[in-house]
Design a protein around this motif. Sequence first.
Motif, PDB file in Angstrom:
ATOM      1  N   ALA A  26       0.837  -1.201   0.000  1.00  0.00           N
ATOM      2  CA  ALA A  26       0.000   0.000   0.000  1.00  0.00           C
ATOM      3  C   ALA A  26       0.867   1.243   0.000  1.00  0.00           C
ATOM      4  N   ASP A  27       1.932   1.247   0.782  1.00  0.00           N
ATOM      5  CA  ASP A  27       2.836   2.392   0.805  1.00  0.00           C
ATOM      6  C   ASP A  27       3.483   2.594  -0.561  1.00  0.00           C
ATOM      7  N   GLU A  29       2.262   1.706  -3.493  1.00  0.00           N
ATOM      8  CA  GLU A  29       1.253   2.219  -4.427  1.00  0.00           C
ATOM      9  C   GLU A  29       1.023   3.701  -4.216  1.00  0.00           C
ATOM     10  N   ARG A  30       0.970   4.136  -2.960  1.00  0.00           N
ATOM     11  CA  ARG A  30       0.769   5.556  -2.689  1.00  0.00           C
ATOM     12  C   ARG A  30       1.959   6.372  -3.173  1.00  0.00           C
ATOM     13  N   ASP A  35      -1.332   1.466  -9.837  1.00  0.00           N
ATOM     14  CA  ASP A  35      -2.523   0.714  -9.474  1.00  0.00           C
ATOM     15  C   ASP A  35      -2.344  -0.678 -10.030  1.00  0.00           C
ATOM     16  N   GLU A  53     -10.460   0.090  -1.887  1.00  0.00           N
ATOM     17  CA  GLU A  53      -9.187   0.796  -2.105  1.00  0.00           C
ATOM     18  C   GLU A  53      -8.774   1.539  -0.847  1.00  0.00           C
ATOM     19  N   ARG A  56      -7.410  -0.905   1.783  1.00  0.00           N
ATOM     20  CA  ARG A  56      -6.048  -1.395   1.519  1.00  0.00           C
ATOM     21  C   ARG A  56      -5.003  -0.336   1.807  1.00  0.00           C
ATOM     22  N   ASN A  57      -5.347   0.920   1.661  1.00  0.00           N
ATOM     23  CA  ASN A  57      -4.354   1.979   1.752  1.00  0.00           C
ATOM     24  C   ASN A  57      -4.239   2.619   3.130  1.00  0.00           C
TER      25      ASN A  57
END
Length: 135
Positions: A26-27, A29-30, A35, A53, A56-57
């Motif tokens: 998640a980190d 992706e941020r 995605d 979403e 998960r984040n």
Amino acid sequence: MSDRSDRGKAVADRMSRRFAGDEDDADAERADGSDDGENAEHDEHGEDDQRGERSRNVRNVKEEWNGTYVYLPDDIDGPLDAEFDRLVYECGRDLDWKPKKNRHYYPVVVADGIETVSEMDPEAFAARLEELNLR
């Protein structure tokens, strides 16, 4: 029963997508804005994908998810903890990754439990309570 089974599978699929991520993923992706394509498919409301979403984040599940307190008899609580310990050991050994109890283990236990209970009729539910000495 087919509709209930299909509904249970849909719930399980949504839950597994919702809780499949890990904090490091998640980190990442941020950080890079990438995605994994899971949101490419929208359900009929589109809202579940957005909630999934967000789930998960999160950085801290205790602060950002709903807390639910459960009271369990010792003969259920003991195996619950023992299974988590087993999974931590085996995932660490086999996958070089250790699940977290609140982020990974409890959501799977509850999602799979909900799916199982959703397929029960009242008689099966009452029979299971009898087996567990809860009725």
